[in-house]
Design a protein around this motif. Structure first.
Motif, mmCIF file in Angstrom:
data_model
loop_
_atom_site.group_PDB
_atom_site.id
_atom_site.type_symbol
_atom_site.label_atom_id
_atom_site.label_comp_id
_atom_site.label_asym_id
_atom_site.label_seq_id
_atom_site.Cartn_x
_atom_site.Cartn_y
_atom_site.Cartn_z
ATOM 1 N N LEU A 1 -7.348 -5.692 -3.353
ATOM 2 C CA LEU A 1 -7.825 -4.323 -3.140
ATOM 3 C C LEU A 1 -9.325 -4.344 -3.411
ATOM 4 O O LEU A 1 -9.798 -5.136 -4.225
ATOM 5 C CB LEU A 1 -7.149 -3.334 -4.110
ATOM 6 C CG LEU A 1 -5.712 -2.907 -3.805
ATOM 7 C CD1 LEU A 1 -5.201 -1.956 -4.883
ATOM 8 C CD2 LEU A 1 -5.613 -2.226 -2.435
ATOM 9 N N ALA B 1 0.839 -1.205 0.000
ATOM 10 C CA ALA B 1 0.000 0.000 0.000
ATOM 11 C C ALA B 1 0.873 1.254 0.000
ATOM 12 O O ALA B 1 0.614 2.207 -0.745
ATOM 13 C CB ALA B 1 -0.927 -0.013 1.213
ATOM 14 N N ASP C 1 -7.630 1.329 -7.088
ATOM 15 C CA ASP C 1 -6.824 1.881 -5.995
ATOM 16 C C ASP C 1 -6.948 3.405 -5.943
ATOM 17 O O ASP C 1 -6.588 4.038 -4.943
ATOM 18 C CB ASP C 1 -5.361 1.460 -6.170
ATOM 19 C CG ASP C 1 -4.536 1.739 -4.925
ATOM 20 O OD1 ASP C 1 -5.115 1.688 -3.816
ATOM 21 O OD2 ASP C 1 -3.334 2.019 -5.050
ATOM 22 N N SER D 1 -5.113 2.556 -0.869
ATOM 23 C CA SER D 1 -3.906 2.132 -0.158
ATOM 24 C C SER D 1 -3.646 3.024 1.041
ATOM 25 O O SER D 1 -3.260 2.543 2.117
ATOM 26 C CB SER D 1 -2.714 2.156 -1.124
ATOM 27 O OG SER D 1 -2.834 1.112 -2.066
ATOM 28 N N HIS E 1 2.122 1.762 -3.325
ATOM 29 C CA HIS E 1 1.099 2.294 -4.233
ATOM 30 C C HIS E 1 0.803 3.776 -3.995
ATOM 31 O O HIS E 1 0.312 4.452 -4.902
ATOM 32 C CB HIS E 1 -0.189 1.469 -4.117
ATOM 33 C CG HIS E 1 -0.125 0.170 -4.876
ATOM 34 N ND1 HIS E 1 -0.725 -0.993 -4.434
ATOM 35 C CD2 HIS E 1 0.482 -0.160 -6.048
ATOM 36 C CE1 HIS E 1 -0.490 -1.971 -5.304
ATOM 37 N NE2 HIS E 1 0.249 -1.495 -6.293
ATOM 38 N N THR E 2 1.089 4.271 -2.785
ATOM 39 C CA THR E 2 0.885 5.715 -2.575
ATOM 40 C C THR E 2 2.060 6.536 -3.103
ATOM 41 O O THR E 2 2.016 7.765 -3.116
ATOM 42 C CB THR E 2 0.705 6.062 -1.080
ATOM 43 O OG1 THR E 2 1.932 5.784 -0.391
ATOM 44 C CG2 THR E 2 -0.441 5.291 -0.460
#
Lengths: 760, 760
Positions: B662, B351, B666, B672, B354-355
């Motif tokens: 997820l 996560a 996303d 995330s 993903h950010t």
């Protein structure tokens, strides 16, 4: 008009200038503009814009890369002469009425549609980007060498165009109010599509447009033409439009704009697509003019920009226009004719004008040009010429260049050799560094031999000879001489070799081999001379003595039966012949007329059979194979009057001061060169044989300036005494009567004076 | 594995090096690689590649412009998850099996298909350029931060990819024999088409591909992405292919190749078109590898080349891969978690990964980037970020950035202000310098206020305030707040204002106005503070007290009837709400929960109604409006256990270490970020209000490194004692028990220690 203006200018200059330098300059100006004749007044660029002449009235300088031509072949308003509804190969047709812009690269007098792109169009009122809607009728067309102008009825906009070698300049006179200058990269004469465009600033656009695959032979021989457009006034707003392809599939349903036109306002990045264009918008408080300069290159956008800057920086429309006119006059004045009607002079100088359009310049101002085929950037110190339509032009155009513009012909041969070095082969029908392989035969070597034998020899003749031998001898993968195996083994191509023109192609190879033999002789290569001289008459295998015509043979050597010698005229498909029939090809052996006469059973039989071509209406003035026929009577003593009569009547019938005043496609100047020679009374009857055959000159006096770099004499003067309608009584060369109707090139250019006395 | 290798390396280095410098260098290496944890091992880039997570496993560095992702969404072999057969927004789907290349620009976790272009594909055997035919199944996929590898079954080719910020690097291991590297510019995830390509040399290709019109809102917001590709081995032959559109009309009949694919062999000029590509061919005598570097730019080809050279010259695949991994580890290690299962750590660090993908870098190495909309070239000294999906990210992602990566958040705000200066408006959903105007509301100001109030203040706050006021007050031509007239006059939008989301939009404007009020307060603009605070609760007009839900109103103020509060879930069209229904929006007023409680008739009614959302199955974990709901129970004393239970079970249900791990899109890291906060036990419940609300942390210990430029303390440690499955018994901040479940940002970042004791 021009003269008065120049006189006024001269007075002003004289009053103001006091230095010696200025005085000399003024006198030069005076002498070139005032005293010498302005031959551009005798050029009517509309000749050939009807009847499939395929010329256009666009503004161009001699051998310019760019021309700015009105474009009136798109839209159903122009039916039946609409570009996509038929095989139409010119951007402009005189009969049409619906103008949709001005194209900046154009071919003149060719038979297939290509180029005709980078189209600008001035409009007023609400922005409209669909040519079907923004097109306009027009009036008051004026076309001069290097100049074209017109008024667009729908918009009350006056358009004037002129050009330098690589830059088109347009001047749009707008009324007060909202106006737009469109650059449509979707529209074009070519069937190719695809372009990229980028607005650089409110004054400048750059991009490229895809063109090529001339005559649809080679789908991969397409290429970009690059441009940079500059506007004299910045647009108040601008943008790009793009019509996108309609997407398929479920997902495409979400695109509300699927397949529709999109607008990118004040946008500064590349837009690519098949149907794209730019608009530059203005809002004039009073009538105003905008000048648009478009530089072109086949190398890169950077080069297009450099071309634009080097050729036009500091020059406005009028100064470019005057310069273009001077360039034309300098070249046109190489031949001065006296006598004859205004129309006679007009068809003559227009023809000369048309021979100075193609071949044209390919290289940029910095010398760069695209390599044949792969298009890597190469560089030349001279001029790299392009648009070599040799199947047409080997017959007379290059002979004319050798005589009147030998410095140009020399550069053309050098360009041909460059092409050989780049691609491994001499060109056949070269167009902007692509080999279109249009038509048949192996004509480049004929031009090279012919040029050399006329004394233009400042090129690498050994390299040229090597190139000529290569296409004449390489059996496998020979792009210039398909069917060469049968040609070498049997002496000729048969219908098993090709279903398309076995006889015609054999004849073309014969003439090419004759050229090799003639050059070999000059270079003292005796074995080759003998070998290729022998090869050059193998067409004789096709002479069916019963019918006294060439007749195709089957793979087993038997005659093709049944056989209709008239089949194949008017582009009918024909087993043995290309763009013609047996009548139109049988006599296309000018290098072996004596042999033909013998095979036909003697002079009478030959004359009868040749006359039959005309009597049976089989002579085609509009295509090349038989254009030498009218002069062939000269080969039989006592029959020369027939040639004189034929030539005189053909000129009258087919060449006139009107839009339909060419017999058909000008074929990059070949028809025009025919006319020029016919009117001067000399014709280079046998390619690669430096001779002319003589008919009645149609002017009282013809003065050809000779280039001292190549010729000893300064000029050649041909005079005619007696009526031009009458046949020749006597021919004197430098006061000495000659007793036949042939004169060698050497004798001609060293003659100074040729006097022809007619019988009346 | 990595540790052993590093240990060996270290020993070797120690043995060889004798200088102090080398010793220091080695120790640094030792400390960063050996002692610190390699958090990249806890990243599983396949999470989110199923179940519409829309992430991809491609190699990318943090906030990279480029990623090199496997592309397996084209071709009927991939049905039902084929890109054109449905709304599919990712280049890669885990379930699919047919791979047709590797795309070099990709979006992660978005809801509309765009980018997914510049596709390379290694193949062997005969040249094949149709992706339907050259696609392959594959095996042995490995994905790590900055690395992806796979084996193509059809070709026995192993592919590995890595990246720098602006360059994708691929390594193809070919077997012996004929091989080709394809660059397909026709294929792409985007529905846009059009490209230009030019082979510069047997080692290099340059060009651009058209992308854009994200979510199909604005057809004119398309633009080129430029690239330069370099090959480590020169091709033995190469060329361009182009499939042309089928021409219509009589004349098109002459084109035997009409609509067919054409090949341009060893060709060096631009080719433009919708369906084009290049092939670079090799013939290897033994197995060989080729590395392909592709530099990308949104400004120009020149910049793409400069990016390529500056970022990768002298570096090979392995050195770039190691660098990418280090970059990731540097950022991932800002949060260290202890305890929890391996899967817990994996979903957490994935996560975090993903950010750190979006927002991403837009500017080139030289600082140049395209201006919003018009795309003129501008220059920045910092990082110009792009891909601002604010409707999603204003809720939690930027809060996370402010806490953990404040230096990045500062640059993001500066980029937002740059966009305001360039276009006159703050961004809404910005993508590569286009304003896609996707979703509703005016979210940028919320992010700005939130950032400022969290103490990240090194930007021009007065300019930001001006920008926020502009969109909050300009009535005409306001692209950010359509319907603002009604909003200002009546306090809310009605179904006469818009048929699409009158309630949702009003709520978004309310939150934006709340942000202005909070910032005004901080800037001591008291009048504005009062004014916008008042405006921020106008959603109250929609509360139908009978049903305790928000309900849209007609233009005359009457309720919309009939009204089904469940209508609008699952993206059903709904008159008053956007991507949701009344249940999913009613509580989206975190800035006025007290007001809402009051209007609902008190705490019990509020709790009951909020519980109903879950009981009636109306809670949507996959979309943003209601993602704060689980935390809202914290607003009622004694009910906090509900939040803890809800959050714990949602994490378990929706976030897992698997491709479908997820809940849905996303949303450029928003889901995330939710997970990260949920697992850390703090959630920034109210945008533009610098507070967190507390739930049970899911790790024993969480250490957040704080950037000393923005924060006084070096780190923040959150520890949990007791079972993570249990609810909270007590909360201590720096040893001092606090008696509610909220903590201010200021208190948090200055706390050093937060200790949470659960009941078991």
């Amino acid at each position: 008009m021009n003269r008065v203006l120049s006189n006024m200018k001269f007075s002003r200059i004289m009053n103001r200038s006091r230095t010696l330098y200025t005085l000399i300059f003024s006198m030069l100006l005076y002498s070139t503009i005032i005293f010498s004749q302005d031959y551009t007044n005798y050029v009517n660029p509309f000749i050939g814009t009807s009847n499939y002449g395929a010329t256009n009235p666009g503004a161009i300088v001699p051998r310019g890369m760019v021309s700015v031509s009105p474009f009136n072949v798109a839209g159903k308003q122009n039916l039946p002469l609409e570009k996509d509804s038929r095989w139409l190969s010119n951007p402009y047709v005189k009969e049409n009425t619906f103008l949709t812009g001005f194209s900046h690269v154009n071919l003149s007098g060719v038979g297939c549609p290509d180029l005709g792109v980078i189209l600008t169009m001035p409009i007023t009122g609400k922005l409209e980007t669909d040519f079907n809607k923004y097109g306009s009728s027009y009036k008051n067309e004026v076309a001069k060498p290097g100049f074209y102008s017109v008024e667009l009825n729908k918009y009350k906009v006056k358009v004037a165009t002129t050009a330098t070698t690589r830059v088109g300049i347009s001047k749009y006179n707008f009324p007060k109010g909202e106006s737009h200058i469109l650059l449509n990269l979707g529209l074009g004469l070519t069937n190719e599509e695809g372009a990229s465009v980028k607005i650089v600033s409110p004054n400048e656009i750059e991009g490229y447009r895809n063109v090529g695959a001339f005559c649809y032979y080679k789908p991969n021989e397409t290429y970009p033409v690059y441009f940079v457009a500059r506007f004299s006034k910045p647009a108040s707003s601008f943008g790009v439009w793009k019509k996108t392809k309609k997407q398929q599939g479920v997902e495409a349903q979400w695109m509300g704009y699927n397949g529709k036109k999109r607008f990118y306002k004040n946008y500064f990045k590349e837009v690519v697509g098949d149907s794209i264009g730019t608009y530059f918008s203005y809002n004039f408080e009073k009538p105003a003019s905008v000048e648009v300069k478009i530089g072109v290159s086949y190398v890169s956008i950077e080069n297009a920009r450099e071309n634009l800057e080097k050729e036009t920086d500091g020059l406005n429309f009028n100064s470019v226009k005057i310069k273009a006119q001077q360039e034309w006059n300098n070249l046109l004045s190489r031949i001065a004719v006296e006598g004859g009607t205004e129309d006679d002079k007009t068809i003559f100088y227009t023809a000369l004008y048309h021979t100075l359009i193609h071949p044209n310049t390919l290289n940029d101002v910095n010398g760069e040009y695209p390599k044949m085929g792969t298009r890597e950037t190469l560089k030349t110190t001279g001029t790299r010429f392009t648009v070599f339509s040799f199947w047409d032009t080997y017959r007379n155009l290059h002979q004319l260049m050798s005589l009147v513009y030998p410095e140009q012909q020399s550069n053309m041969v050098k360009s041909m050799l460059a092409i050989y070095k780049e691609s491994g082969w001499l060109p056949k029908w070269e167009l902007n560094a692509t080999e279109t392989t249009t038509m048949v035969g192996d004509p480049a070597g004929i031009v090279i031999a012919d040029t050399y034998l006329r004394g233009i020899q400042d090129f690498d003749v050994e390299l040229a000879y090597e190139a000529m031998l290569k296409s004449a001898t390489q059996i496998e993968n020979n792009p210039l001489r398909p069917g060469i195996k049968d040609y070498l083994e049997k002496g000729y191509l048969n219908t098993g070799t090709t279903k398309s023109g076995s006889v015609s192609t054999t004849q073309e190879y014969n003439i090419a081999d004759f050229a090799i033999s003639q050059l070999a002789k000059a270079l003292r290569k005796k074995t080759d001379y003998q070998k290729f001289k022998k090869r050059s008459v193998s067409y004789r295998n096709f002479l069916d003595k019963k019918i006294k015509l060439l007749r195709p043979r089957n793979a087993d050597g038997s005659w093709v039966s049944p056989f209709d010698p008239e089949r194949g005229a008017n582009f009918q498909k024909n087993l043995g012949f290309i763009e013609g029939n047996s009548w139109q090809y049988t006599f296309m052996v000018s290098h072996d007329i004596k042999g033909l006469i013998k095979m036909m059973g003697g002079k009478n039989q030959f004359i009868n059979q040749l006359e039959k071509v005309f009597k049976l209406n089989q002579f085609d003035m509009a295509n090349e194979p038989d254009i030498g026929y009218p002069f062939l009577f000269n080969y039989v003593k006592g029959e020369e009057w027939r040639s004189q009569n034929k030539v005189r009547s053909l000129v009258k019938e087919y060449f006139q001061n009107k839009s339909g005043g060419l017999p058909g496609n000008d074929d990059t100047g070949t028809m025009s060169a025919w006319l020029l020679y016919a009117m001067m009374g000399i014709y280079p009857i046998s390619p690669a044989e430096p001779i002319y055959t003589i008919t009645t000159p149609m002017f009282d006096k013809i003065t050809i300036k000779l280039n001292p770099k190549y010729y000893k004499k300064e000029k050649l003067i041909i005079t005619r005494k007696g009526s031009k309608e009458a046949n020749i009584h006597s021919i004197q060369v430098n006061g000495k009567t000659v007793n036949n109707y042939f004169i060698s090139h050497e004798k001609l250019v060293n003659a100074s004076n040729i006097k022809i006395q007619t019988k009346q």
